[in-house]
Design a protein around this motif. Structure first.
Motif, mmCIF file in Angstrom:
data_model
loop_
_atom_site.group_PDB
_atom_site.id
_atom_site.type_symbol
_atom_site.label_atom_id
_atom_site.label_comp_id
_atom_site.label_asym_id
_atom_site.label_seq_id
_atom_site.Cartn_x
_atom_site.Cartn_y
_atom_site.Cartn_z
ATOM 1 N N LEU A 1 59.202 0.486 79.493
ATOM 2 C CA LEU A 1 60.143 0.426 78.378
ATOM 3 C C LEU A 1 61.393 1.248 78.679
ATOM 4 N N GLU A 2 61.206 2.447 79.207
ATOM 5 C CA GLU A 2 62.355 3.302 79.540
ATOM 6 C C GLU A 2 63.169 2.692 80.686
ATOM 7 N N LEU A 3 62.507 2.069 81.642
ATOM 8 C CA LEU A 3 63.209 1.422 82.750
ATOM 9 C C LEU A 3 64.095 0.291 82.235
ATOM 10 N N ILE A 4 63.553 -0.527 81.338
ATOM 11 C CA ILE A 4 64.324 -1.641 80.787
ATOM 12 C C ILE A 4 65.511 -1.131 79.982
ATOM 13 N N GLU A 5 65.295 -0.105 79.159
ATOM 14 C CA GLU A 5 66.389 0.459 78.364
ATOM 15 C C GLU A 5 67.484 1.031 79.266
ATOM 16 N N TRP A 6 67.087 1.670 80.353
ATOM 17 C CA TRP A 6 68.057 2.239 81.298
ATOM 18 C C TRP A 6 68.900 1.140 81.939
ATOM 19 N N LEU A 7 68.262 0.047 82.352
ATOM 20 C CA LEU A 7 68.991 -1.065 82.961
ATOM 21 C C LEU A 7 69.925 -1.730 81.949
ATOM 22 N N ILE A 8 69.470 -1.861 80.709
ATOM 23 C CA ILE A 8 70.326 -2.466 79.672
ATOM 24 C C ILE A 8 71.568 -1.605 79.456
ATOM 25 N N ALA A 9 71.396 -0.287 79.409
ATOM 26 C CA ALA A 9 72.542 0.609 79.203
ATOM 27 C C ALA A 9 73.548 0.477 80.345
ATOM 28 N N ARG A 10 73.058 0.395 81.579
ATOM 29 C CA ARG A 10 73.958 0.260 82.728
ATOM 30 C C ARG A 10 74.633 -1.119 82.732
ATOM 31 N N ALA A 11 73.874 -2.155 82.393
ATOM 32 C CA ALA A 11 74.450 -3.496 82.330
ATOM 33 C C ALA A 11 75.490 -3.588 81.217
ATOM 34 N N ASP A 12 75.254 -2.890 80.117
ATOM 35 C CA ASP A 12 76.198 -2.894 79.002
ATOM 36 C C ASP A 12 77.534 -2.271 79.421
ATOM 37 N N SER A 13 77.480 -1.167 80.162
ATOM 38 C CA SER A 13 78.713 -0.531 80.654
ATOM 39 C C SER A 13 79.469 -1.459 81.591
ATOM 40 N N ALA A 14 78.726 -2.149 82.459
ATOM 41 C CA ALA A 14 79.369 -3.075 83.391
ATOM 42 C C ALA A 14 79.977 -4.259 82.643
ATOM 43 N N MET A 15 79.306 -4.715 81.586
ATOM 44 C CA MET A 15 79.837 -5.834 80.803
ATOM 45 C C MET A 15 81.162 -5.464 80.149
ATOM 46 N N TYR A 16 81.256 -4.258 79.596
ATOM 47 C CA TYR A 16 82.513 -3.833 78.966
ATOM 48 C C TYR A 16 83.625 -3.692 80.002
ATOM 49 N N ALA A 17 83.269 -3.316 81.216
ATOM 50 C CA ALA A 17 84.268 -3.264 82.282
ATOM 51 C C ALA A 17 84.796 -4.660 82.596
ATOM 52 N N ALA A 18 83.894 -5.653 82.596
ATOM 53 C CA ALA A 18 84.322 -7.036 82.819
ATOM 54 C C ALA A 18 85.207 -7.526 81.688
ATOM 55 N N LYS A 19 84.886 -7.138 80.474
ATOM 56 C CA LYS A 19 85.673 -7.557 79.311
ATOM 57 C C LYS A 19 87.066 -6.925 79.347
ATOM 58 N N ARG A 20 87.137 -5.647 79.734
ATOM 59 C CA ARG A 20 88.445 -4.971 79.804
ATOM 60 C C ARG A 20 89.326 -5.572 80.894
ATOM 61 N N SER A 21 88.694 -6.188 81.890
ATOM 62 C CA SER A 21 89.452 -6.775 82.995
ATOM 63 C C SER A 21 89.871 -8.218 82.701
#
Length: 359
Positions: free
Chosen positions: A326-346
């Motif tokens: 559960l913690e592994l999945i939450e950690w990956l989601i948080a990192r993917a979320d940051s990367a998604m916002y970077a894609a949106k800002r670009s």
């Protein structure tokens, strides 16, 4: 007959019920409960060896010894860890055989009739976790054991008492497990509904975590696969809702959900987790994950309403069973979320990888 056929063919509840208990931290309690119940039955069969009404002949005493030892071994197995589905099925069949042998080994058929009550607990467990054929096997064994004991009582000259006790015992053996299976069936239906997004039919966040944890549990760690989570957010979705209306927005969401289903396979988990946010998890190589994500990006961009999506990907190699999935999945989601916002800002309509984004 149609209803009976549907009941007979319905899948078991083992995986979702195990996940349900695990998610609520009830699995240790269930392990201890199974240990205590099975060990109690094993001890009861062993105690009959010291009774004048218990096993008397060498064959009866051997059967009682084997039945008691078999149940004791199964009980310790539950204390050690929760079994897999196949192990649980084997334990259920072995438990049937041990209880039947221990009960029928008793010299006095009246005490044997009382001992058949032990099938109620085993049948209740099978009703909750396994399929209708396993339940019928358990109930059939229990009823057959009770019938043999009733015939022995009748042959001793008390037919009326044999029939009365058989009816009472069969009522308990049959009623409790069937009620349990009906209850767990409707619990599974409610659980499925609570884990599903009503508009798209995709799993919601709860359903995603359940599916993603199942992927990690069944991963082949020897091949060191990558577990990749993609966070997907539709670009300009609010503007589309404001200009074309919510019905058009709903059609876009359904179309995106269909695209996710098209790309998904046996080693994937998909979900709609927000208004225009989706999650996509894969257990595969890193290149395969990137290829399927690019395929999905192009599919969304081809939706008739001119919608695009920003993607954020986060991956980790699975070298051993995850101690805290559960913690592994939450950690990956948080990192993917940051990367998604970077894609949106670009500018959107692109994929960004978590390793390229400062955390």
């Amino acid at each position: 007959m149609h209803g009976i056929g549907l009941w007979w063919r319905q899948p078991d509840h083992y995986d979702w019920l195990t996940s349900y208990l695990k998610g609520r931290r009830l699995l240790p309690f269930m392990r201890w409960l199974m240990f205590v119940v099975l060990l109690t039955i094993a001890a009861a069969i062993a105690l009959t060896l010291a009774s004048p009404a218990g096993p008397q002949t060498p064959a009866q005493r051997i059967a009682a010894y084997v039945a008691s030892a078999g149940l004791a071994v199964i009980s310790v197995s539950y204390l050690y860890r929760w079994p897999t589905r196949v192990q649980s099925q084997v334990f259920s069949i072995a438990g049937n055989a041990c209880i039947a042998a221990g009960v029928l080994a008793e010299a006095d058929p009246r005490t044997a009739m009382i001992g058949a009550v032990a099938f109620v607990g085993l049948a209740g467990y099978v009703a909750f976790f396994h399929t209708a054929p396993f339940l019928v096997l358990t109930l059939g064994t229990g009823v057959a054991t009770a019938v043999v004991s009733a015939v022995r009582i009748a042959m001793a000259g008390d037919t009326a008492m044999a029939a009365a006790k058989l009816l009472i015992l069969c009522g308990g053996i049959l009623a409790v497990p069937f009620c349990g299976q009906v209850m767990v069936h409707w619990l599974s239906v409610d659980s499925l509904k609570s884990s599903t997004d009503t508009l798209t039919g995709l799993p919601n966040r709860r359903g995603f975590f359940r599916s993603a944890q199942a992927l990690l549990r069944h991963a082949d760690y020897r091949s060191r696969p990558y577990f990749t989570v993609a966070m997907i957010d539709l670009d300009g979705f609010k503007k589309l809702n404001d200009t074309l209306g919510h019905p058009a927005g709903d059609m876009v969401l359904v179309a995106v959900a269909d695209s996710l289903r098209h790309v998904s396979g046996s080693n994937t988990a998909i979900a709609r987790v927000g208004g225009e946010e989706f999650l996509f998890a894969q257990l595969c190589t890193l290149d395969e994950a990137r290829d399927s994500t690019e395929e999905l990006r192009k599919a969304i961009a081809a939706v008739p309403w001119g919608v695009t999506a920003s993607f954020g990907l986060a991956s980790t190699v699975i070298r051993a069973p995850a101690l805290k999935p559960l913690e592994l999945i939450e950690w990956l989601i948080a990192r993917a979320d940051s990367a998604m916002y970077a894609a949106k800002r670009s500018g959107g309509n692109q994929i960004r990888y978590a390793e390229d984004v400062p955390q």
